[in-house]
Every structure is written in structure tokens, then in C-alpha cells.
Design a protein around this motif. Structure first.
Motif, PDB file in Angstrom:
ATOM      1  N   THR A  77       0.833  -1.203   0.000  1.00 50.45           N
ATOM      2  CA  THR A  77       0.000   0.000   0.000  1.00 50.45           C
ATOM      3  C   THR A  77       0.866   1.251   0.000  1.00 50.45           C
ATOM      4  O   THR A  77       0.630   2.185  -0.772  1.00 50.45           O
ATOM      5  N   GLN A  78       1.879   1.287   0.854  1.00 55.91           N
ATOM      6  CA  GLN A  78       2.752   2.454   0.916  1.00 55.91           C
ATOM      7  C   GLN A  78       3.495   2.648  -0.408  1.00 55.91           C
ATOM      8  O   GLN A  78       3.631   3.779  -0.892  1.00 55.91           O
ATOM      9  N   GLY A  79       3.961   1.564  -0.998  1.00 55.43           N
ATOM     10  CA  GLY A  79       4.662   1.669  -2.275  1.00 55.43           C
ATOM     11  C   GLY A  79       3.760   2.211  -3.372  1.00 55.43           C
ATOM     12  O   GLY A  79       4.199   3.006  -4.216  1.00 55.43           O
ATOM     13  N   SER A  80       2.503   1.806  -3.354  1.00 54.94           N
ATOM     14  CA  SER A  80       1.548   2.300  -4.348  1.00 54.94           C
ATOM     15  C   SER A  80       1.246   3.773  -4.126  1.00 54.94           C
ATOM     16  O   SER A  80       1.110   4.550  -5.081  1.00 54.94           O
ATOM     17  N   TRP A 137      -5.479  -6.452 -13.709  1.00 52.49           N
ATOM     18  CA  TRP A 137      -6.105  -5.205 -13.276  1.00 52.49           C
ATOM     19  C   TRP A 137      -7.319  -4.931 -14.150  1.00 52.49           C
ATOM     20  O   TRP A 137      -7.434  -5.429 -15.268  1.00 52.49           O
ATOM     21  N   ARG A 138      -8.219  -4.121 -13.596  1.00 49.00           N
ATOM     22  CA  ARG A 138      -9.375  -3.643 -14.348  1.00 49.00           C
ATOM     23  C   ARG A 138      -9.839  -2.346 -13.704  1.00 49.00           C
ATOM     24  O   ARG A 138      -9.809  -2.206 -12.489  1.00 49.00           O
ATOM     25  N   ILE A 145      -9.067  -1.930  -9.747  1.00 49.32           N
ATOM     26  CA  ILE A 145      -8.752  -3.085  -8.900  1.00 49.32           C
ATOM     27  C   ILE A 145      -7.536  -3.770  -9.509  1.00 49.32           C
ATOM     28  O   ILE A 145      -7.540  -4.119 -10.691  1.00 49.32           O
ATOM     29  N   ILE A 146      -6.492  -3.919  -8.712  1.00 49.26           N
ATOM     30  CA  ILE A 146      -5.228  -4.454  -9.198  1.00 49.26           C
ATOM     31  C   ILE A 146      -4.880  -5.719  -8.419  1.00 49.26           C
ATOM     32  O   ILE A 146      -4.913  -5.730  -7.188  1.00 49.26           O
ATOM     33  N   GLN A 147      -4.553  -6.769  -9.145  1.00 48.30           N
ATOM     34  CA  GLN A 147      -4.102  -7.999  -8.510  1.00 48.30           C
ATOM     35  C   GLN A 147      -2.605  -7.857  -8.220  1.00 48.30           C
ATOM     36  O   GLN A 147      -1.746  -8.340  -8.954  1.00 48.30           O
ATOM     37  N   ALA A 148      -2.320  -7.161  -7.134  1.00 48.67           N
ATOM     38  CA  ALA A 148      -0.928  -6.828  -6.811  1.00 48.67           C
ATOM     39  C   ALA A 148      -0.080  -8.071  -6.590  1.00 48.67           C
ATOM     40  O   ALA A 148       1.135  -8.064  -6.825  1.00 48.67           O
ATOM     41  N   ARG A 157       5.221  -3.687  -9.046  1.00 49.94           N
ATOM     42  CA  ARG A 157       3.943  -3.193  -8.523  1.00 49.94           C
ATOM     43  C   ARG A 157       3.833  -1.687  -8.704  1.00 49.94           C
ATOM     44  O   ARG A 157       2.780  -1.172  -9.091  1.00 49.94           O
ATOM     45  N   ALA A 158       4.907  -0.955  -8.425  1.00 48.50           N
ATOM     46  CA  ALA A 158       4.881   0.497  -8.593  1.00 48.50           C
ATOM     47  C   ALA A 158       4.624   0.874 -10.049  1.00 48.50           C
ATOM     48  O   ALA A 158       3.869   1.814 -10.334  1.00 48.50           O
ATOM     49  N   GLN A 159       5.231   0.138 -10.980  1.00 46.70           N
ATOM     50  CA  GLN A 159       5.063   0.430 -12.398  1.00 46.70           C
ATOM     51  C   GLN A 159       3.618   0.233 -12.838  1.00 46.70           C
ATOM     52  O   GLN A 159       3.035   1.084 -13.512  1.00 46.70           O
TER      53      GLN A 159
END
Length: 309
Positions: A77-80, A137-138, A145-148, A157-159
Motif C-alpha cells: 500500500t505504501q509503495g503504491s 487489473w481492471r 482493482i489491481i491484482q498486486a 507493482r509500482a510500475q
């Protein structure tokens, strides 16, 4: 937005007033008279009241909210949030594309969590969510909504978060009519901004992303002129693959940023808002016609592909 303003003025009676307006339009054959009949306000007063309301609405701006569903590690979450903040610094701070709405980014840790979120947040039917588990993702209606869990590294994930948020940001803040006659600059802006944002967190990412774009250009490669008009862009993407036309668009935008600086994209956007013509605005912002740049890009691309082979 004008309709939203009128609805707010009449509150719970707003929908009925809108219906009455259209009934009066058919009866009176005059929009201004119909406006007065339905809302009790003449057009001049409407314009005087709408302008400050719109200015206040735009001044509020939007935001990006990142949340986690299921067993998502706190670091994700923090990275996002960090990737989103870096992207905002480019899109809003450097390119003058302020966000208007609130975007929700929902991270999930597995295919099952992803499917559950699609049903709960987007109302996707269960039989469709089973097929959607293969997606990562969608997004729709301001919710992504992202399937991290499908992205094993913090960098990956950041990209993907930066790319998804950039897609939503452009959809929210930059009407397609602004760019439909020079369409490649729209996906080009999305993917270069996402790569640049990620690069501030993971130095070297922008260079690595350029290599990814180059590797996608195999077989038949369209010209930049093929991607200028929005219908041609989408037709070419259908024929040759979306990843290929996105890669070409991103590399062309990269060349513009290399030649004219990061802020030049924002200058182009600002000029479009003044002129309403993306092609004339290109000449004003970059000092050359888009056709001349397209020819220059083809030579530049040939050298890059030769070097990469």
C-alpha cells in the motif's frame, strides 16, 4: 456539469425539472425559454451563477486513494501511494493536467481476492469474475482493482500502479476531443509519465522501460502517421496489437521529451486548451509541425532498433 449544476439548484425536484425542460424544448422550440419554464431562471442569470460554481468545483481538485483488500502486506500500500504521489508531481505539477475526481485504487493479493473485489466493487457477475481471474487489473467509473500479488517485486507493482492511475487520470482530466487528431500523444503521455514516476523510486526504471518498448517492435511496425487520428490508431492496434502501438507512441513521446524537456508536454496541453486543435498546438509548443517530427522519429527509431538488435 451544467446539468449537475441545475440538479443541485432544484435538489430533490431536479430530475423532474430536467424532464420538464426537455418537454418544454419540444413545445417551445427554444432552449432558453425552456430553461426558464422548467427552472425559473433566464439564460443570462444561469451563466452568471454557473461560472463561479464551476470555478469552485474545479478548484477542489481530485485525489487518489489507495486501499487494500485481503491479506495485502503494508508495504504494498505504501509503495503504491509513493508511486501515485510521484505520478501526480508530473501530471499535475509539470504537465498541467489536474485531476478532477477521486480515484480509488484497490490492491488485492490473489486471484480470488481480485475476483471478489470485482463483484463487490464493480458489480461483475460471478461467472465473469471466474474468467477475469486471468487479468491483473481492471478499472471503470473511477475505481481500479489491481491484482498486486501477480507482481512479485516492489518495482513491478509500482510500475503497474503508476500506469493504471495514469490511464484513469487522463480519462478523468483530459477529454479525448483534445487529442483525437494527434492521438498517439495520449498513450505516449500515459506510459512515459508512469515510467518517469517509477524511475524516481527505482532509478534506472525509465531506461529499462525503453528497452521493453523497443522489444515490442518486431515484425510489421506502423509509422507514427498511422497513429495520428484516433480511429486509425485503434484500427492499427486491432490489426497489429495494442502493446505495439502503445510502445511506438511511448517512444515518440520520449523523443519529444528528450528534445524539448519534460515540461514541453504540459505546454502542449495548455496550448490545446487555448487553441482547441492538437496539431496547431503541437507546432506552437514544439516549434515544428507534427508531420516533420513524425519523419524525424522514424529515422531516430530505425537507429534505436538497429542498436538494440
Amino acid at each position: 456539469l451544467m446539468v449537475l449544476f441545475l440538479l443541485e439548484q432544484r435538489k430533490e425536484k431536479g430530475p423532474a425539472a430536467i424532464a420538464e425542460y426537455f418537454r418544454q424544448c419540444g413545445k417551445l422550440r427554444d432552449g432558453k425559454k425552456a430553461l426558464y419554464a422548467a427552472f425559473g431562471i433566464d439564460y443570462a442569470s444561469f451563466s452568471d451563477r454557473f461560472s463561479p460554481w464551476l470555478a469552485s468545483l474545479l478548484a477542489q481538485g481530485g485525489a487518489v486513494e489507495v486501499e487494500a483488500h485481503g491479506a495485502v502486506p503494508a508495504g504494498w500500500t505504501q509503495g503504491s501511494q509513493d508511486a501515485t504521489a510521484k505520478l501526480s508531481a508530473i501530471l499535475s505539477g509539470r504537465w498541467n493536467i489536474p485531476l478532477q475526481s477521486t480515484l480509488r485504487i484497490i490492491l488485492t493479493s490473489s486471484a480470488d481476492n481480485f475476483a471478489q473485489a470485482l463483484t463487490h466493487e464493480l458489480g461483475i457477475a460471478p461467472d465473469e469474475t471466474e474468467r477475469a481471474k486471468a487479468e491483473t487489473w481492471r478499472f471503470t467509473r473511477g475505481i481500479a482493482i489491481i491484482q498486486a500479488g501477480a507482481y512479485p517485486s516492489a518495482q513491478a507493482r509500482a510500475q503497474v500502479v503508476a500506469e493504471v492511475v495514469a490511464r484513469m487520470w487522463f480519462a478523468d482530466a483530459l477529454p479525448t476531443v483534445f487529442t483525437d487528431r494527434l492521438y498517439w500523444l495520449r498513450p505516449g503521455g500515459i506510459f512515459t509519465s508512469a515510467a518517469l514516476a517509477t524511475d524516481t523510486l527505482f532509478p534506472g526504471q525509465f531506461s529499462r522501460q525503453q528497452d521493453v518498448w523497443l522489444r515490442r517492435l518486431t515484425g510489421e511496425i506502423p509509422t507514427l502517421k498511422d497513429l495520428a487520428e484516433a480511429p486509425n490508431y485503434h484500427a492499427t492496434a486491432k490489426r497489429l496489437g495494442m502493446l505495439k502501438v502503445e510502445a511506438l507512441s511511448s517512444l515518440a513521446t520520449l523523443l519529444l521529451l528528450e528534445k524539448y524537456g519534460l515540461d514541453s508536454y504540459g505546454k502542449w496541453i495548455s496550448t490545446i486548451r487555448e487553441k482547441g486543435d492538437p496539431r496547431a498546438s503541437f507546432s506552437s509548443a514544439y516549434g515544428q509541425s507534427w508531420e516533420a517530427f513524425a519523419d524525424e522519429f522514424q529515422s531516430w527509431l530505425a537507429l534505436r532498433l538497429k542498436k538494440a538488435s
